[in-house]
Structures are given as structure tokens and as C-alpha cells.
Design an enzyme around this catalytic site. Sequence first.
Site, PDB file in Angstrom:
ATOM      1  N   GLY A   1       0.835  -1.192   0.000  1.00 46.91           N
ATOM      2  CA  GLY A   1       0.000   0.000   0.000  1.00 46.91           C
ATOM      3  C   GLY A   1       0.866   1.238   0.000  1.00 46.91           C
ATOM      4  CB  CYS A   2       0.486   4.477   1.719  1.00 48.69           C
ATOM      5  SG  CYS A   2       1.420   5.974   2.057  1.00 48.69           S
ATOM      6  CG  PHE A   3       5.758   4.673  -1.532  1.00 47.00           C
ATOM      7  CD1 PHE A   3       5.267   5.903  -1.113  1.00 47.00           C
ATOM      8  CD2 PHE A   3       6.140   4.544  -2.860  1.00 47.00           C
ATOM      9  CE1 PHE A   3       5.176   6.980  -1.986  1.00 47.00           C
ATOM     10  CE2 PHE A   3       6.052   5.615  -3.747  1.00 47.00           C
ATOM     11  CZ  PHE A   3       5.567   6.833  -3.300  1.00 47.00           C
TER      12      PHE A   3
ATOM     13  CB  CYS B   1       2.319   3.287   5.743  1.00 48.94           C
ATOM     14  SG  CYS B   1       1.072   4.602   5.757  1.00 48.94           S
TER      15      CYS B   1
ATOM     16  CE1 TYR C   1      -3.263   7.900   3.370  1.00 50.64           C
ATOM     17  CE2 TYR C   1      -1.161   7.326   4.393  1.00 50.64           C
ATOM     18  CZ  TYR C   1      -2.177   7.035   3.497  1.00 50.64           C
ATOM     19  OH  TYR C   1      -2.130   5.887   2.757  1.00 50.64           O
TER      20      TYR C   1
END
Length: 222
Positions: free
Chosen positions: A41-43, A45, A198
Site C-alpha cells: 500500500g502507501c509506501f 507507511c 493520514y
Amino acid sequence: MLTAMTKVKSVLLAGLIIVGFAAQTGKAHAASTEVLTVAGGCFWCVESDFEGVKGVKEVVSGYTGGTVSNPDYRQVTGGGTGHYEAVQIQFDPAQIDRDQILSMFMRSVDPTDAGGQFCDRGDSYRTAIFYNGDAQKAAATKAKAEAEQELGQSIVTPILAAQNFYPAEAYHQDYYKGTKLIVTRFGPKRQSEAYKRYRASCGRDKRVKELWGASAPFVGKH
């Protein structure tokens, strides 16, 4: 003349020893670092999670798995490139091994979700493990099987051969600890604060905790 020749030979021999030592040191240094490439997912994170792990030397955010050379963020998230948001985790195998890294990775994502991760939807946010060589492939297969057994659910995270990895734009690197003031939907925030907002609003840690419980290695650390 004999003495002079002896001195020359001694200097040459010393030089060869130094060159040989440097070559061996270089090999030892290279052997002390291994790289695993994963998509979770979001890199931002995944980078944030693993940069705090003992034995991890560096985590680089980027794009891989697709067909477009040198893609940018808008291209990847817009779809059609085939790329995942991914990270390369550089670590010292003497301090932490690939099995541990991959076990932690599986328990930091929702590997049952084929449509993205948490609030981020679309192909670029899917999970994946990219292996380089038979040893990494075997470790990834083992990690996936163990995760599937622990959850009692089907794991959709694919295990793929490593492809070209393109580092993301500079502003994405270490985004989670940036100090730049930016405008967000939460108002003007420092990057680090915006990242925390976020992450919380996206429900990442909440969902991971629901899935993995006490096995989740990063929940509560952000």
C-alpha cells in the site's frame, strides 16, 4: 643493485596485499547487506514501519512491477503503468534475516485484500513480494504459507520475480518525518503531522490490529 631490487619487490608485494585486502573488505561489505522489495500500500507507511527495525539500514520508496520506465507518482497512481508503490528494504542479515523481515511485512498489511490497502484503492496500492533469487522466493513462499495458516484465510499477496525498481521522487523519501509545512485537508500541517493524520484516518493500524492482534509488529508505534 640487489638491495634496490629487494626494496622494489617489497613495495610491490605490500601494494598487492593492500589491494587484496581492499577487495576482500569490499566483498565482506557487500555480503553484509541484503535487499528485499515489497509492496504494502502507501509506501510512506511501509518505509516508516521498517526504518525503525534493528538491522535495517535503509528503506527506499519507489515503483516496480510495471511496464513504464522511470514513472512518476501521478502516472503510477493514475493507473495503467502496472507499477506498485513499493519499498526496497536494505538490511544486515547478521542482525535480522529475511524470514523475520517478511514475517513482519505480512503482519503489517492486509494480505487478504486484492483491491488495494485500507483507504487507498487501485492496482498501485496492492500488496506483493518481489523476490531476487531462489532463497528469497523460498522465504516469501514460507512467509505467505505461515500467514495463511495463522489467519485461516486466503492470502492474495502475489510472489513475483523482481523487476526494475525506480526510486520515487525526493519528496516521498522519509515523508513521515518531514518538517516542510504543507496544505492538507486537515489544514496547514508539518509533513510529519500530516502523515500521522493520514495514517490514522486511512484506518491502517485499526485494520491490521483487527487481523493480526498481538502479532502486528508496528501497531501503536506511530
